[in-house]
Design an enzyme around this catalytic site. Structure first.
Site, PDB file in Angstrom:
ATOM      1  N   CYS A   2       0.841  -1.187   0.000  1.00 21.32           N
ATOM      2  CA  CYS A   2       0.000   0.000   0.000  1.00 21.32           C
ATOM      3  C   CYS A   2       0.877   1.239   0.000  1.00 21.32           C
ATOM      4  CB  CYS A   2      -0.912  -0.006   1.220  1.00 21.32           C
ATOM      5  SG  CYS A   2      -1.901  -1.523   1.351  1.00 21.32           S
ATOM      6  N   LEU A  51      -3.497  -1.628  -1.731  1.00 25.93           N
ATOM      7  CA  LEU A  51      -3.378  -2.795  -2.597  1.00 25.93           C
ATOM      8  C   LEU A  51      -3.925  -3.964  -1.789  1.00 25.93           C
ATOM      9  CD1 LEU A  51      -2.254  -4.015  -5.301  1.00 25.93           C
ATOM     10  CD2 LEU A  51      -0.229  -4.632  -3.999  1.00 25.93           C
ATOM     11  N   ILE A  53      -4.487  -7.484  -0.658  1.00 24.02           N
ATOM     12  CA  ILE A  53      -3.883  -8.822  -0.760  1.00 24.02           C
ATOM     13  C   ILE A  53      -4.595  -9.789   0.200  1.00 24.02           C
ATOM     14  CG2 ILE A  53      -1.754 -10.173  -0.473  1.00 24.02           C
ATOM     15  CD1 ILE A  53      -1.278  -8.247  -2.668  1.00 24.02           C
ATOM     16  N   ASN A  75       1.193   0.116   5.733  1.00 28.94           N
ATOM     17  CA  ASN A  75       1.661  -0.499   4.495  1.00 28.94           C
ATOM     18  C   ASN A  75       2.444  -1.731   4.921  1.00 28.94           C
ATOM     19  OD1 ASN A  75       4.270   0.449   2.084  1.00 28.94           O
ATOM     20  ND2 ASN A  75       2.841  -1.242   2.062  1.00 28.94           N
ATOM     21  N   GLY A  76       1.994  -2.906   4.520  1.00 30.06           N
ATOM     22  CA  GLY A  76       2.777  -4.088   4.881  1.00 30.06           C
ATOM     23  C   GLY A  76       1.936  -5.329   5.055  1.00 30.06           C
ATOM     24  N   GLU A  77       2.592  -6.356   5.551  1.00 30.60           N
ATOM     25  CA  GLU A  77       1.952  -7.647   5.820  1.00 30.60           C
ATOM     26  C   GLU A  77       2.438  -8.152   7.167  1.00 30.60           C
ATOM     27  OE1 GLU A  77      -0.304  -8.959   3.876  1.00 30.60           O
ATOM     28  OE2 GLU A  77      -0.015  -7.621   2.160  1.00 30.60           O
ATOM     29  N   LEU A 233       9.427 -14.833  -8.432  1.00 31.13           N
ATOM     30  CA  LEU A 233      10.453 -14.344  -9.342  1.00 31.13           C
ATOM     31  C   LEU A 233      11.573 -15.374  -9.372  1.00 31.13           C
ATOM     32  CD1 LEU A 233      10.644 -10.539  -8.434  1.00 31.13           C
ATOM     33  CD2 LEU A 233       9.066 -11.749  -9.961  1.00 31.13           C
ATOM     34  N   THR A 322      24.169   0.586  -9.041  1.00 30.90           N
ATOM     35  CA  THR A 322      23.744  -0.826  -9.029  1.00 30.90           C
ATOM     36  C   THR A 322      22.241  -0.954  -9.009  1.00 30.90           C
ATOM     37  OG1 THR A 322      25.595  -1.157  -7.527  1.00 30.90           O
ATOM     38  CG2 THR A 322      24.185  -3.042  -7.912  1.00 30.90           C
ATOM     39  N   ARG A 325      20.792  -0.162 -12.487  1.00 29.26           N
ATOM     40  CA  ARG A 325      21.119  -1.238 -13.428  1.00 29.26           C
ATOM     41  C   ARG A 325      20.199  -2.443 -13.227  1.00 29.26           C
ATOM     42  NH1 ARG A 325      27.696  -1.974 -12.914  1.00 29.26           N
ATOM     43  NH2 ARG A 325      28.373  -0.133 -14.095  1.00 29.26           N
TER      44      ARG A 325
END
Length: 556
Positions: A2, A51, A53, A75-77, A233, A322, A325
Site C-alpha cells: 500500500c 493494494l 492482498i 503499508n505491509g503484511e 520471481l 547498481t 542497473r
C-alpha cells in the site's frame, strides 16, 4: 503493498491541509490502486492507498479501534497475524480479517512495546485521538520504504515514498529501519536489536544445515498468505531458485487453513527476465522445468531498457548505479506480471547479505571480518536491494515478499558460525544454503556461481549503459560535477547521468541527501575495499569487477 501519507503536529488548519494530503497521497497511488481512504481531525490526517492482498472485501484503511479512538494507516503484511489474534479472543472486537488490524489490538494492550511480537514487513502510523499522540514504526530491515519530512511551518509528515513529500517538505529523511517514533518521547528510537550483531556472540556457535533448511521452509510457507493470485520471481540463481522450489512445495494448499483446504490458485507461476540469450533465462527455464512451475520468460531489448531509465529513476527514487542497473529489468518484468493478474510475488533478496554471497567475500581475511561485513550489509540493505525489490514492483501495484529476510529466519542465518560461511578451496559462496537445498534443485543450479541480477539478465545490458553514458557525459562535465552537484557529487559518468535524471524529478537538496553514496566493488561496503589491494582504486558494483573470482571477470 500500500501507500501511506500522514501529517501530524499540524501547524495549519486541518481543512486546509486535507486537500493537500489527498494530492500527496495521489502520488503513491501506484502502490495501492484498489482503494483510497483518509482520516482527518484537528490534529492529524492519515491518507491510505490500498493494494488488497489479504481480506480484499473488508480490509480497507485507515483502520479504527472499536471505540474509534485509534486510527491506523499501514503499508505491509503481518505474517503471524492469525497467531497474534488468538490472545485477544473475547477481549478485542475485530471488525475485519485484515492482517494489519492486529496492530491496533496490540497497541491498545501493550502501548508501544509490541513491535518485536510482529513477524512481518511494515511501515505504519497510529494516531491516538483520545491522547493526541502518534506512533510511527518501520520493520526490522526496512523492507517497506518509509520517509519523514517537515514543511516550512513545522508540520510533520510520514510517507511511503519520497515523491509524496517532494515539493511540500523542505527537510526530508529516511525513517530508519527497525526504529519507531512515539510523539510522547519525541525522538526516533531503535526497537530491533539482536545479539548476533556482535561477532563475539556467534563465534563459537554450531552450524546446523537442517535448522537452516527448516527455518527457510517455514519462512516461505508463512509468506504465502494471500487472498489474491501470486507468483515467484525466478532468475535461475541460487536464491530465487530455492524460494521458488519451497513455494512450489506448499502452493497446493491454502496457508490460511493450516494447509487443510486446497489453494485458491494452486498453479504456481514463475517469472524471469533477460535479454535474448542471457544467462538468467536459460538457468531459470531449467529450474522451472525441474520444480514444475508455469514459467514465463520476459525478454526485453537494450533499447527498451534504455527508454525506461527515466521512469525507473522516478519510481525508485535513487541515483545509485547498481540499483538502477538491476531495477530496470525488474521494472519491465513487473509490468508484464501485473498484466497477468498477479498481485504478489516472492523474491530472493537478502541471501547474499546473510551468507556473504557477493564475490568480494572471497577476499574476506577472517571469520570476524566476514561476519562484521554481513552485519554492515544488512544495515544498509533498505537503501539498496530492499528499495529495488519493493519499488520496482510497487510501481505497477505488485507486492514483493522476501523470505530470506523473514525476521525469524535472519536470526537462524546470522547465528551460525561465521567460519562456516567463509569461502575457501573446498567451499564456494553460500555453501551452507547450497548444501541445505541441493536436493530441491538441479545440480548445475545448486552449484552455479553468483551472478548479480544486473549482470545475469545479459552482460551487454551493463556494457551498453557504460557506452551510453560515455557519449552523453563529457570529461569536462564530470571534472566540474562539484559545481552542478555540490551535495553528494557524482564520481563517475554513469552516476552523473543518473543524478541528472534524478534532479529533473526531485530537484531539492533534501531529496538528493536521501540517497546513499559510497565507493563499492561488486556491492561491497567501503570498509571491505581494504580487504584487497586491487579493490582500492576501483569503483564498479558489477560482480565481474572481482578479478580471478568471476568466471567472466573483466580483462585488465
Amino acid at each position: 503493498m500500500c501507500g501511506i501519507v500522514c501529517a501530524f503536529d499540524l501547524k495549519e488548519k486541518a481543512e486546509g491541509l486535507r486537500p493537500q494530503l489527498l494530492e500527496m497521497s495521489k502520488k503513491v497511488r501506484h502502490r495501492g490502486p484498489d482503494w483510497s481512504g483518509i482520516y482527518a481531525s484537528e490534529n492529524a490526517i492519515l491518507a491510505h492507498e490500498r493494494l488488497a492482498i489479504v481480506d480484499p472485501a473488508s480490509g480497507k484503511q485507515p483502520l479504527f479501534s472499536p471505540d474509534g479512538s485509534l486510527v491506523l494507516a499501514a503499508n505491509g503484511e503481518i505474517y503471524n497475524h492469525r497467531e497474534l489474534r488468538k490472545q485477544f479472543e473475547g477481549t478485542y472486537d475485530f471488525t475485519t480479517q485484515s492482517d494489519c488490524e492486529v496492530i491496533l489490538a496490540l497497541y491498545k494492550e501493550k502501548g508501544i512495546d509490541f513491535l518485536d511480537d510482529l513477524n512481518g514487513i511494515f511501515g505504519f502510523a497510529i494516531y491516538d485521538a483520545s491522547r493526541d499522540e502518534y506512533f510511527v514504526a518501520r520493520d526490522h530491515m526496512g523492507i517497506i520504504p518509509l520517509y519523514m519530512g517537515w514543511d516550512k511551518n513545522g508540520t510533520f509528515y510520514v510517507a511511503s515514498e519520497l515523491k509524496a513529500l517532494e515539493g511540500f517538505c523542505n527537510k526530508i529523511e529516511l525513517f530508519p529501519p527497525g526504529h519507531y517514533l512515539h510523539s510522547k518521547e519525541g525522538e526516533v528510537k531503535r526497537w530491533y536489536t539482536r545479539d548476533w550483531m556482535e561477532y563475539d556472540a556467534v563465534k563459537e556457535n554450531e552450524t546446523s544445515i537442517a535448522e537452516i533448511r527448516e527455518a527457510l521452509e517455514a519462512a516461505v510457507h508463512r509468506q504465502l498468505m494471500s487472498d489474491v493470485p501470486y507468483g515467484v520471481l525466478l532468475s535461475g540463481g541460487l536464491d530465487s531458485s530455492v524460494t521458488s522450489a519451497i513455494a512450489k512445495k506448499y502452493a497446493q494448499k491454502r496457508v490460511e487453513s493450516d494447509d487443510k483446504t486446497d489453494a485458491w490458485w494452486p498453479q504456481l507461476h514463475s517469472f524471469s527476465v533477460g535479454l535474448e540469450g542471457s544467462p538468467d533465462l536459460a538457468a531459470a527455464r531449467k529450474v522451472a522445468d525441474h520444480i514444475g512451475t508455469v514459467h514465463h520468460e520476459i525478454k526485453f531489448t537494450i533499447q527498451e531498457g534504455l527508454d525506461a531509465i527515466k521512469d525507473v529513476i522516478y519510481n525508485l527514487e535513487t541515483y545509485d548505479i547498481t540499483t538502477i542497473r538491476a531495477s530496470t529489468p525488474m521494472y519491465l518484468m513487473a509490468r508484464v506480471i501485473k498484466s497477468m493478474g498477479i498481485k504478489m510475488v516472492l523474491s530472493g533478496e537478502g541471501a547474499d547479505e546473510l551468507f556473504g554471497g557477493y564475490l568480494y567475500f572471497h577476499k574476506a581475511p577472517s571469520p570476524k571480518d566476514f561476519h562484521e561485513e554481513t552485519v554492515r550489509k544488512l544495515k544498509k540493505l533498505h537503501m539498496y536491494d530492499c528499495l529495488r525489490a519493493n519499488k520496482s514492483l510497487a510501481a505497477w501495484g505488485i507486492e514483493g515478499r522476501v523470505p530470506f529476510l523473514d525476521k525469524e529466519f535472519i536470526d537462524v542465518a546470522m547465528r551460525i558460525n561465521p567460519k562456516d560461511k567463509m569461502i575457501n578451496g573446498e567451499r564456494m559462496e553460500k555453501w551452507v544454503v547450497r548444501k541445505a537445498f541441493e536436493d530441491y534443485l538441479p545440480e548445475s543450479v545448486a552449484w552455479r556461481q553468483k551472478e548479480q541480477f544486473s549482470d545475469g539478465v545479459g552482460y551487454s545490458w551493463i556494457d551498453t549503459l557504460k557506452e551510453l553514458v560515455e557519449k552523453e557525459i563529457s570529461d569536462d562535465q564530470l571534472a566540474n560535477a562539484g559545481y552542478r552537484f555540490p551535495i553528494q557529487t557524482p564520481t563517475t559518468k554513469e552516476e552523473y547521468y543518473y543524478r541528472s535524471i534524478f534532479e529533473s524529478h526531485f530537484p531539492s537538496d533534501a531529496a538528493a541527501l536521501s540517497v546513499p553514496q559510497e565507493p563499492s566493488v561488486a556491492c561491497s561496503t567501503k570498509i571491505a575495499l581494504e580487504w584487497d589491494e586491487a579493490f582500492r582504486n576501483m569503483n564498479d558494483p558489477s560482480g565481474r569487477a572481482v578479478a580471478q573470482v568471476h568466471e567472466d571477470a573483466y580483462e585488465k
